[in-house]
Design a protein around this motif. Structure first.
Motif, PDB file in Angstrom:
ATOM      1  N   SER A   1       0.823  -1.202   0.000  1.00 14.27           N
ATOM      2  CA  SER A   1       0.000   0.000   0.000  1.00 14.27           C
ATOM      3  C   SER A   1       0.863   1.260   0.000  1.00 14.27           C
ATOM      4  O   SER A   1       0.598   2.216  -0.744  1.00 14.27           O
ATOM      5  N   GLY A   2       1.910   1.250   0.806  1.00 16.74           N
ATOM      6  CA  GLY A   2       2.834   2.385   0.836  1.00 16.74           C
ATOM      7  C   GLY A   2       3.504   2.598  -0.508  1.00 16.74           C
ATOM      8  O   GLY A   2       3.683   3.735  -0.958  1.00 16.74           O
ATOM      9  N   GLY A   3       3.850   1.501  -1.173  1.00 13.47           N
ATOM     10  CA  GLY A   3       4.418   1.591  -2.526  1.00 13.47           C
ATOM     11  C   GLY A   3       3.407   2.177  -3.500  1.00 13.47           C
ATOM     12  O   GLY A   3       3.740   3.040  -4.322  1.00 13.47           O
ATOM     13  N   GLY A   4       2.177   1.725  -3.391  1.00 15.39           N
ATOM     14  CA  GLY A   4       1.109   2.245  -4.265  1.00 15.39           C
ATOM     15  C   GLY A   4       0.931   3.741  -4.094  1.00 15.39           C
ATOM     16  O   GLY A   4       0.753   4.479  -5.076  1.00 15.39           O
ATOM     17  N   LEU A   5       0.998   4.193  -2.843  1.00 15.37           N
ATOM     18  CA  LEU A   5       0.859   5.633  -2.587  1.00 15.37           C
ATOM     19  C   LEU A   5       1.989   6.419  -3.242  1.00 15.37           C
ATOM     20  O   LEU A   5       1.761   7.470  -3.846  1.00 15.37           O
ATOM     21  N   LYS A   6       3.221   5.897  -3.149  1.00 18.37           N
ATOM     22  CA  LYS A   6       4.359   6.570  -3.785  1.00 18.37           C
ATOM     23  C   LYS A   6       4.159   6.680  -5.301  1.00 18.37           C
ATOM     24  O   LYS A   6       4.476   7.707  -5.898  1.00 18.37           O
ATOM     25  N   ILE A   7       3.623   5.612  -5.871  1.00 20.13           N
ATOM     26  CA  ILE A   7       3.386   5.634  -7.318  1.00 20.13           C
ATOM     27  C   ILE A   7       2.382   6.728  -7.681  1.00 20.13           C
ATOM     28  O   ILE A   7       2.576   7.477  -8.644  1.00 20.13           O
ATOM     29  N   LEU A   8       1.326   6.849  -6.861  1.00 15.19           N
ATOM     30  CA  LEU A   8       0.321   7.879  -7.120  1.00 15.19           C
ATOM     31  C   LEU A   8       0.903   9.285  -6.936  1.00 15.19           C
ATOM     32  O   LEU A   8       0.694  10.165  -7.768  1.00 15.19           O
ATOM     33  N   LEU A   9       1.634   9.474  -5.848  1.00 10.96           N
ATOM     34  CA  LEU A   9       2.148  10.817  -5.544  1.00 10.96           C
ATOM     35  C   LEU A   9       3.233  11.238  -6.535  1.00 10.96           C
ATOM     36  O   LEU A   9       3.302  12.393  -6.937  1.00 10.96           O
ATOM     37  N   ASP A  10       4.086  10.281  -6.946  1.00 13.62           N
ATOM     38  CA  ASP A  10       5.159  10.610  -7.892  1.00 13.62           C
ATOM     39  C   ASP A  10       4.681  10.525  -9.345  1.00 13.62           C
ATOM     40  O   ASP A  10       5.453  10.760 -10.263  1.00 13.62           O
ATOM     41  N   GLU A  11       3.402  10.164  -9.519  1.00 15.69           N
ATOM     42  CA  GLU A  11       2.804  10.033 -10.861  1.00 15.69           C
ATOM     43  C   GLU A  11       3.652   9.153 -11.777  1.00 15.69           C
ATOM     44  O   GLU A  11       3.936   9.504 -12.931  1.00 15.69           O
ATOM     45  N   LEU A  12       4.036   8.005 -11.260  1.00 16.47           N
ATOM     46  CA  LEU A  12       4.848   7.058 -12.036  1.00 16.47           C
ATOM     47  C   LEU A  12       3.952   6.302 -13.021  1.00 16.47           C
ATOM     48  O   LEU A  12       2.742   6.185 -12.805  1.00 16.47           O
ATOM     49  N   PRO A  13       4.534   5.806 -14.104  1.00 18.81           N
ATOM     50  CA  PRO A  13       3.726   5.107 -15.111  1.00 18.81           C
ATOM     51  C   PRO A  13       3.065   3.843 -14.543  1.00 18.81           C
ATOM     52  O   PRO A  13       3.631   3.166 -13.691  1.00 18.81           O
ATOM     53  N   ILE A  14       1.864   3.567 -15.015  1.00 21.76           N
ATOM     54  CA  ILE A  14       1.112   2.416 -14.537  1.00 21.76           C
ATOM     55  C   ILE A  14       1.345   1.230 -15.470  1.00 21.76           C
ATOM     56  O   ILE A  14       1.071   1.303 -16.671  1.00 21.76           O
ATOM     57  N   ASP A  15       1.910   0.168 -14.915  1.00 21.78           N
ATOM     58  CA  ASP A  15       2.029  -1.093 -15.650  1.00 21.78           C
ATOM     59  C   ASP A  15       1.437  -2.171 -14.756  1.00 21.78           C
ATOM     60  O   ASP A  15       0.803  -1.859 -13.748  1.00 21.78           O
TER      61      ASP A  15
END
Lengths: 261, 261
Positions: free
Chosen positions: A147-161
């Motif tokens: 979940s913490g990793g998912g939040l980082k992806i959302l906040l840093d707007e990293l590409p979704i794969d």
């Protein structure tokens, strides 16, 4: 049996010799607990309920009914609300929780969601934060840090794969471990139980403070998913740190008598 | 007996042959439901609880326990919070309600308060909105409009004297009519009951819609306090209009069989 309030995942109100009412409440404020354009209304509905169900799970209880208060700003569309309510309804049905309504009001700007859940627990098996014993082994019911990793992806707007989507889903749509909680609460060797909301590093402190014991976490034994490890390697994250303090895992953490692990 | 949710002051969950759990929840958002510098923290604490106790009163119930979720912005001082909790505690003690805690969280800017209350009702005497009968007489347990007058005084920043202070106090520190509700609920001639939160004009609509009856309110019979009449005359307010739609009276409105009034 006594009524107990502040200091555990739920308040406990004995109903009769065997059963107790469990009550919990959780508030989610826009831009503090969620960002409206980073989560679908359906997932937000589910998550708002799930975080409360997780508190019921942490006492080994069965959810009975849910009560929503929602403050709605003018810029929320009816379609958004429909999907939000669908999310709550979906998880209510899935978990056998009656969704019995609450309070709908206008909010000046931010969306505010409060859900309260009433559950039923068995007095003889309710697990608390305060009952850990020296020598117990600390265990969790799921990988932590996704979940913490998912939040980082959302906040840093990293590409979704495939991998990042999995982590984002673990953040936006956590699963309350209700069945796990019921099963664990029936076992005498399980001593203390809590749900992991702020991360195991914070939440173990709640156990050791109320149980007046110490704790040691072996960093290399914290269970991390392959997906989190893979994504962490790619983006140069400290996966272990995310596992310890990412939070919002909503699995259960228990301490178990050392002879039974 | 069935579980009932949305559509009355409280959800009703039968516990056994005789008793039911009553559950209600209410959200108060800063700048929508209150203005922080127009109410003392002690009064706001009391009021946040009172509006919920009023819902329990409207079902003829006895409050059992209260659960607070609070979102606290950075500009709220510890002293403010101490007084706010004192207000909740004071009214909890006064009404025999256990204050069993809840959720404390940060809020980006506005103070957000949610209180849920669990109460106990007697299944055979619970009054609902939906049970008004043709011919019933509409009654209220207190003067209406004082609270609405008090709000006008606060918003217009009118000078505070003995009369205006009384109205402001009626707005900031409403009393839940718990004893009145229990007494009324035991009487067969009382058919429908609701608490007056939005004003009798709005709240009578809730009764007539769920009871499928009509209603007539004789404007000159709406009970207005001498203080409201006096202040209204001074400031050229329409006292009757305030009595009908000022809201936040938190007295009870009942319909009573015409032979018994």
């Amino acid at each position: 049996e006594e009524i107990t309030g502040i200091g555990d995942d739920c308040a406990v109100i004995p109903l009769n010799e065997k059963e107790a009412l469990l009550v919990t409440t959780d508030m989610l404020i826009e831009d503090r607990h969620f960002i409206r354009n980073k989560i679908t209304p359906f997932d937000l509905g589910q998550k708002s309920l799930a975080v409360n169900l997780s508190d019921i799970a942490a006492m080994g209880g069965k959810p009975h009914s849910a009560y929503l208060s929602i403050g709605i700003p003018a810029n929320v569309e009816v379609e958004w609300l429909d999907l939000f309510f669908s999310g709550i309804n979906y998880l209510s049905l899935q978990t056998g929780t009656y969704f019995l309504g609450g309070d709908t009001t206008k909010s000046p700007d931010r969306l505010v969601i409060n859900i309260g859940v009433v559950g039923i627990g068995t007095l003889s098996t309710i697990k608390r934060r305060s009952t850990a014993q020296p020598g117990d082994i600390i265990c969790v019911t799921d990988f932590v840090g996704d979940s913490g990793g998912g939040l980082k992806i959302l906040l840093d707007e990293l590409p979704i794969d495939k991998e990042t989507a999995y982590l984002v889903n673990r953040h936006n749509c956590p699963r309350a471990n209700i069945e796990e909680g019921k099963w664990l609460s029936k076992r005498d060797e399980v001593k203390a139980m809590i749900d992991v909301s702020d991360g195991i590093e914070s939440d173990i402190h709640r156990i050791i403070e109320s149980s007046k014991v110490g704790a040691e976490i072996e960093i290399n034994k914290v269970p991390l998913s392959k997906t989190l490890l893979k994504v962490s390697e790619k983006y140069n994250w400290n996966a272990c740190e995310i596992g310890l303090s990412g939070g919002e895992d909503y699995c259960l953490m228990v301490t178990i008598h050392e002879d039974h692990v």
